[in-house]
Design a protein around this motif. Structure first.
Motif, PDB file in Angstrom:
ATOM      1  N   GLU A  95       0.797  -1.169   0.021  1.00 62.13           N
ATOM      2  CA  GLU A  95      -0.051  -0.058  -0.003  1.00 62.13           C
ATOM      3  C   GLU A  95       0.854   1.289  -0.208  1.00 62.13           C
ATOM      4  O   GLU A  95       0.550   2.396  -0.633  1.00 62.13           O
ATOM      5  CB  GLU A  95      -0.760   0.073   1.150  1.00 62.13           C
ATOM      6  N   ALA A  96       2.061   1.128   0.564  1.00 60.75           N
ATOM      7  CA  ALA A  96       3.063   2.361   0.714  1.00 60.75           C
ATOM      8  C   ALA A  96       3.693   2.617  -0.433  1.00 60.75           C
ATOM      9  O   ALA A  96       3.888   3.739  -0.848  1.00 60.75           O
ATOM     10  CB  ALA A  96       3.885   2.307   1.730  1.00 60.75           C
ATOM     11  N   THR A  97       4.096   1.588  -1.230  1.00 64.25           N
ATOM     12  CA  THR A  97       4.960   1.657  -2.379  1.00 64.25           C
ATOM     13  C   THR A  97       4.392   0.716  -3.455  1.00 64.25           C
ATOM     14  O   THR A  97       4.666  -0.316  -3.207  1.00 64.25           O
ATOM     15  CB  THR A  97       6.353   1.294  -1.837  1.00 64.25           C
ATOM     16  N   HIS A  98       3.879   1.498  -4.527  1.00 64.85           N
ATOM     17  CA  HIS A  98       3.601   0.724  -5.709  1.00 64.85           C
ATOM     18  C   HIS A  98       4.408   0.682  -6.765  1.00 64.85           C
ATOM     19  O   HIS A  98       5.160   1.595  -7.006  1.00 64.85           O
ATOM     20  CB  HIS A  98       2.157   1.285  -6.151  1.00 64.85           C
ATOM     21  N   TYR A  99       4.663  -0.585  -7.734  1.00 63.33           N
ATOM     22  CA  TYR A  99       5.550  -0.303  -8.654  1.00 63.33           C
ATOM     23  C   TYR A  99       4.981  -1.314  -9.585  1.00 63.33           C
ATOM     24  O   TYR A  99       4.036  -2.275  -9.300  1.00 63.33           O
ATOM     25  CB  TYR A  99       6.771  -0.524  -8.422  1.00 63.33           C
ATOM     26  N   ILE A 100       5.453  -1.295 -10.913  1.00 63.54           N
ATOM     27  CA  ILE A 100       4.968  -1.974 -12.001  1.00 63.54           C
ATOM     28  C   ILE A 100       6.274  -3.101 -12.645  1.00 63.54           C
ATOM     29  O   ILE A 100       7.078  -2.373 -13.030  1.00 63.54           O
ATOM     30  CB  ILE A 100       4.343  -1.218 -13.071  1.00 63.54           C
ATOM     31  N   GLY A 101       5.835  -4.202 -12.738  1.00 66.13           N
ATOM     32  CA  GLY A 101       6.971  -5.179 -13.258  1.00 66.13           C
ATOM     33  C   GLY A 101       6.528  -6.468 -13.211  1.00 66.13           C
ATOM     34  O   GLY A 101       5.073  -6.825 -13.470  1.00 66.13           O
ATOM     35  N   TYR A 102       7.217  -7.719 -12.950  1.00 65.79           N
ATOM     36  CA  TYR A 102       7.128  -8.981 -13.319  1.00 65.79           C
ATOM     37  C   TYR A 102       7.849  -9.743 -12.146  1.00 65.79           C
ATOM     38  O   TYR A 102       8.766  -9.309 -11.361  1.00 65.79           O
ATOM     39  CB  TYR A 102       8.032  -9.448 -14.452  1.00 65.79           C
ATOM     40  N   ASP A 103       6.851 -10.705 -11.495  1.00 68.61           N
ATOM     41  CA  ASP A 103       7.278 -11.413 -10.304  1.00 68.61           C
ATOM     42  C   ASP A 103       7.406 -12.958 -10.905  1.00 68.61           C
ATOM     43  O   ASP A 103       7.807 -13.723  -9.932  1.00 68.61           O
ATOM     44  CB  ASP A 103       6.491 -11.328  -9.464  1.00 68.61           C
ATOM     45  N   LYS A 104       7.734 -13.207 -11.809  1.00 69.29           N
ATOM     46  CA  LYS A 104       8.125 -14.517 -12.578  1.00 69.29           C
ATOM     47  C   LYS A 104       9.043 -14.244 -13.909  1.00 69.29           C
ATOM     48  O   LYS A 104       9.068 -13.136 -14.421  1.00 69.29           O
ATOM     49  CB  LYS A 104       6.887 -15.371 -12.785  1.00 69.29           C
ATOM     50  N   PRO A 105       9.841 -15.452 -14.127  1.00 67.22           N
ATOM     51  CA  PRO A 105      10.554 -15.365 -15.244  1.00 67.22           C
ATOM     52  C   PRO A 105       9.952 -14.432 -16.551  1.00 67.22           C
ATOM     53  O   PRO A 105       8.550 -14.894 -16.724  1.00 67.22           O
ATOM     54  CB  PRO A 105      11.116 -16.661 -15.660  1.00 67.22           C
ATOM     55  N   VAL A 106      10.771 -13.610 -17.225  1.00 62.11           N
ATOM     56  CA  VAL A 106       9.913 -13.112 -18.323  1.00 62.11           C
ATOM     57  C   VAL A 106      10.996 -12.997 -19.456  1.00 62.11           C
ATOM     58  O   VAL A 106      12.244 -12.856 -19.520  1.00 62.11           O
ATOM     59  CB  VAL A 106       9.499 -11.553 -17.831  1.00 62.11           C
ATOM     60  N   ARG A 107      10.442 -13.147 -20.864  1.00 65.04           N
ATOM     61  CA  ARG A 107      11.281 -12.857 -21.956  1.00 65.04           C
ATOM     62  C   ARG A 107      10.761 -11.605 -22.904  1.00 65.04           C
ATOM     63  O   ARG A 107       9.553 -11.593 -23.168  1.00 65.04           O
ATOM     64  CB  ARG A 107      11.105 -14.275 -22.723  1.00 65.04           C
ATOM     65  N   LEU A 108      11.857 -10.895 -23.099  1.00 62.17           N
ATOM     66  CA  LEU A 108      11.447  -9.751 -23.959  1.00 62.17           C
ATOM     67  C   LEU A 108      11.782  -9.916 -25.322  1.00 62.17           C
ATOM     68  O   LEU A 108      13.113 -10.006 -25.788  1.00 62.17           O
ATOM     69  CB  LEU A 108      12.312  -8.513 -23.482  1.00 62.17           C
ATOM     70  N   PRO A 109      10.874 -10.085 -26.289  1.00 67.47           N
ATOM     71  CA  PRO A 109      11.057 -10.293 -27.732  1.00 67.47           C
ATOM     72  C   PRO A 109      11.659  -9.030 -28.290  1.00 67.47           C
ATOM     73  O   PRO A 109      11.550  -8.025 -28.023  1.00 67.47           O
ATOM     74  CB  PRO A 109       9.627 -10.519 -28.266  1.00 67.47           C
ATOM     75  N   LEU A 110      12.918  -9.156 -29.309  1.00 64.78           N
ATOM     76  CA  LEU A 110      13.624  -8.269 -29.602  1.00 64.78           C
ATOM     77  C   LEU A 110      13.452  -8.420 -31.215  1.00 64.78           C
ATOM     78  O   LEU A 110      13.567  -9.501 -31.928  1.00 64.78           O
ATOM     79  CB  LEU A 110      15.215  -8.356 -29.364  1.00 64.78           C
ATOM     80  N   THR A 111      13.368  -7.447 -32.032  1.00 61.72           N
ATOM     81  CA  THR A 111      13.668  -7.456 -33.587  1.00 61.72           C
ATOM     82  C   THR A 111      14.792  -6.539 -33.899  1.00 61.72           C
ATOM     83  O   THR A 111      14.918  -5.332 -33.589  1.00 61.72           O
ATOM     84  CB  THR A 111      12.265  -6.694 -34.169  1.00 61.72           C
ATOM     85  N   LEU A 112      15.589  -7.276 -34.417  1.00 64.55           N
ATOM     86  CA  LEU A 112      16.968  -6.642 -34.771  1.00 64.55           C
ATOM     87  C   LEU A 112      16.928  -6.521 -36.333  1.00 64.55           C
ATOM     88  O   LEU A 112      16.477  -7.342 -37.096  1.00 64.55           O
ATOM     89  CB  LEU A 112      18.064  -7.466 -34.337  1.00 64.55           C
ATOM     90  N   GLY A 113      17.793  -5.259 -36.789  1.00 67.40           N
ATOM     91  CA  GLY A 113      18.156  -5.250 -38.303  1.00 67.40           C
ATOM     92  C   GLY A 113      19.249  -6.187 -38.480  1.00 67.40           C
ATOM     93  O   GLY A 113      19.592  -7.015 -37.880  1.00 67.40           O
TER      94      GLY A 113
END
Length: 263
Positions: A95-113
């Motif tokens: 209640e005192a401190t809110h933040y936004i994120g992930y609490d489990k393993p996460v994969r961030l897809p990337l598109t590269l040139g």
């Protein structure tokens, strides 16, 4: 959880290089990271992902952590970073401190040139948190010189990461409109979402220096849902036609992400 402040802990900087389409894991007290890349497609672009393997009880941050935390930073050499995908996050903290994120393993897809050399490297900076937050920096390198066939396990992992991203707007699940508060310190967001189950969770993110806080709980107004989102920083100059603010909504097991028109 204690107040989320970056602990005065030594910065973890580890160099990981591997002559393969998957880098070695960089191991940290709170989680491990690696870079995975597939062979170039016909147009030269490369599908890849940043694989973040959080340990039990540890968390990491979304692209806009809500005013408390370290947003992930990814700088790529050897190819242009065209896009980074983020699965829909969760509202975390107390209640005192809110933040936004992930609490489990996460994969961030990337598109590269198209790769410009024999190796692709990603310099990654992110925060992983439990009772304290640890800033982690890692150099991850994969070989881009000769593989022409995708490893099935790597291809499956990247396809799963891409499938985890929010869907675009659709009938019954889409932004309706947004409105700045008179003092500019919040945005009122209206959207359509599936009505079954718990109230949807709402997240805003933007480029050009915008920072948003954790949204107040959504409420029903007629056929629409409404939520108030704090504006922690609003730049003096911005162009929403060029760099729109994104609305991300989690409604049960469905997620949606789409540009939000704001009056």
């Amino acid at each position: 959880m204690k107040r989320l402040q970056t602990a005065a802990l030594a910065l973890l900087f580890i160099n990981s290089a591997a002559a393969a389409a998957t880098s070695e894991w960089v191991e940290t007290p709170g989680g491990d990271v690696r870079l995975v890349a597939l062979p170039a497609s016909d147009d030269g672009s490369v599908r890849a992902m940043l694989d973040i393997r959080l340990h039990d009880g540890w968390k990491t941050y979304w692209r806009d952590p809500g005013g408390s935390g370290i947003p992930p930073s990814i700088a790529v050499s050897g190819a242009e970073l065209l896009s980074t995908g983020f699965p829909a996050p969760k509202r975390l903290g107390d209640e005192a401190t809110h933040y936004i994120g992930y609490d489990k393993p996460v994969r961030l897809p990337l598109t590269l040139g198209k790769a410009t050399g024999e190796a692709i490297s990603a310099t990654v900076f992110l925060g992983v948190c439990k009772d304290i937050c640890i800033p982690v920096q890692a150099e991850l390198t994969v070989d881009a010189s000769g593989e022409s066939f995708a490893n099935p396990l790597e291809e499956t992992a990247i396809a799963a990461a891409e499938a985890s991203l929010p869907q675009g707007a659709s009938d019954g699940f889409k932004p309706l409109d947004g409105r700045w508060a008179a003092d500019g310190k919040s945005v009122t967001v209206r959207f359509a979402a599936p009505a079954d189950g718990a109230m949807p969770d709402v997240f805003l993110s933007g480029t050009s220096g915008f920072e948003f806080g954790a949204a107040a709980p959504a409420r029903r107004e007629g056929e629409a849902f409404v939520a108030e989102v704090p504006v922690l920083h609003r730049p003096k100059v911005f162009d929403l036609a060029k760099d729109p603010i994104l609305l991300t909504v989690r409604a049960g097991d469905r997620t949606m992400e789409s540009p939000l028109a704001i009056d």
